[in-house]
Design an enzyme around this catalytic site. Structure first.
Site, PDB file in Angstrom:
ATOM      1  N   ASP A 174       0.895  -1.352  -0.043  1.00 18.81           N
ATOM      2  CA  ASP A 174      -0.116  -0.026   0.023  1.00 18.81           C
ATOM      3  C   ASP A 174       0.876   1.340   0.006  1.00 18.81           C
ATOM      4  OD1 ASP A 174      -2.905   0.902   0.495  1.00 18.81           O
ATOM      5  OD2 ASP A 174      -1.966   2.026   2.034  1.00 18.81           O
ATOM      6  N   HIS A 208      -7.317  -6.331  -1.261  1.00 19.23           N
ATOM      7  CA  HIS A 208      -6.225  -5.176  -0.998  1.00 19.23           C
ATOM      8  C   HIS A 208      -5.042  -5.659   0.021  1.00 19.23           C
ATOM      9  CE1 HIS A 208      -4.165  -1.282  -1.305  1.00 19.23           C
ATOM     10  NE2 HIS A 208      -4.249  -1.267  -0.103  1.00 19.23           N
TER      11      HIS A 208
END
Length: 375
Positions: free
Chosen positions: A122, A356
């Site tokens: 991320d 994610h």
């Protein structure tokens, strides 16, 4: 910000330990470790809204393969102290080059002249990328996860006839269903309060947020977007391209999983989520949000342009979940990373059954890919 002790051993998975390391670029850094010091070192960098805790499932496997694995709470997060959460304070400590400086300091404090690899997920992915771009002598390999790195910004002087980009925010707001981009929302003064003091509480907010960006949410079916236009961006879920008049807490609340789904969530059981909730319940989110503000204000763009045209020339790898919209949120970034930004990229792996939070959702596969790449 007061200093808390490192995590107690009882709260950590077997094989992990925690400690505080003072004197790192103005920080006292909270780190998780696995494996013996002195072995080849791997540095793991988390994103938002996560912590070093996000690496808890892959660290034992990497340590068992012979590495000293280190994951810090980065500047603005968790039990690392020495940063300010004041919205009106100085943003400069949160700019990208200073985040790289934090990691240089940590490597030095650990007693290493270099690390075998820096691995970022991320918002930790661009930090890892910039580490390898600027100091390849110290960061000998780089693995990027969930967020492609398209390279440093170009020098505008190279194309003096380039037309200014259209105002994407005005275009999003003018859609029949008015929208806004989440990174600019995260840069607003009220974003921290919206998530930290939300009616459902931090624990429930994070449960919904992690759920809606995971493979558990069936609507996560990413595809290539045509370009950086309002119409194209609006095809993404509302946790990326938000309804104009809603905060993030209101955006994810309708997708809160029920009790049965929560009980069945093996990748993030309630006891693990409680660690995130306790830390963010104490600190709020502003430290991490300041990273987005550095990006959206453009204040440090010229500093980054010093590295225009420079590529990442150390061995590199990209890993993401097949259900992760993060790989498509910047149209063309994945292609630029593979073809231009990283000259020695050995693979792009999109893992089925992961969204994610790939290293939490599919830790065994992530560890397998990393170890095969490390050789």
């Amino acid at each position: 910000m007061s200093t808390l002790p490192a995590y107690e051993a009882a709260m950590l998975p077997p094989g992990l330990r925690a400690r505080l390391i003072p004197g790192i670029n103005g920080l006292t850094m909270h780190v998780l470790e696995a494996g013996e010091p002195g072995r080849p070192c791997l540095l793991l960098l988390h994103g938002f809204p996560e912590l070093a805790w996000s690496w808890r499932k892959v660290m034992p496997a990497l340590a068992a393969a012979g590495y000293h694995v280190v994951a810090p709470d980065q500047r603005g997060y968790g039990r690392t102290t020495g940063w300010s959460a004041d919205y009106d304070g100085d943003l400069a400590p949160f700019r990208m080059l200073n985040l790289v400086r934090d990691q240089l300091g940590l490597v030095a404090a650990l007693g290493y002249g270099h690390v075998e690899a820096v691995i970022g997920h991320d918002f930790g992915s661009p930090v890892a990328a910039w580490c390898a771009l600027i100091r390849p002598d110290i960061f000998r390999r780089v693995a990027l996860m969930s967020a492609p790195f398209a390279g440093p910004p170009d020098l505008p002087e190279e194309d003096p006839n380039r037309q200014p980009a259209p105002d994407i925010h005005a275009a999003l707001a003018a859609l029949p269903r008015p929208r806004k981009h989440y990174q600019w929302y995260y840069s607003e003064r009220g974003a921290d309060e919206n998530m930290w003091r939300c009616p459902q509480g931090v624990h429930a907010f994070l449960r919904a947020y992690y759920h809606v960006k995971s493979a558990d949410w069936p609507a996560n079916r990413p595809f290539h977007l045509a370009g950086w236009t309002a119409e194209a961006l609006a095809q993404m879920p509302t946790y990326y391209i938000m309804d104009r008049d809603r905060g993030m807490a209101e955006t994810v609340a309708p997708e809160m999983p029920g009790a049965e789904a929560i009980a069945a969530c093996r990748w993030l059981p309630e006891r693990d989520l409680a660690v995130y909730a306790a830390e963010y319940g104490r600190t709020g989110f502003q430290g991490g949000l300041n990273w987005y503000r550095c990006r959206t204000t453009g204040r440090f763009e010229a500093e980054a342009q010093v590295f225009a045209g420079r590529t990442i020339d150390v061995p590199s790898l990209f890993i993401a979940g097949a259900s992760d919209w993060g790989i498509e949120q910047v149209p063309g970034a994945l292609r630029r990373m593979r073809e231009l930004a990283c000259t020695r990229m050995s693979g792009v792996h999109l893992i089925p059954g992961a969204g994610h939070w790939v290293q939490q959702e599919q830790p065994e596969r992530v560890a397998e890919l990393l170890l095969a790449w490390l050789g």
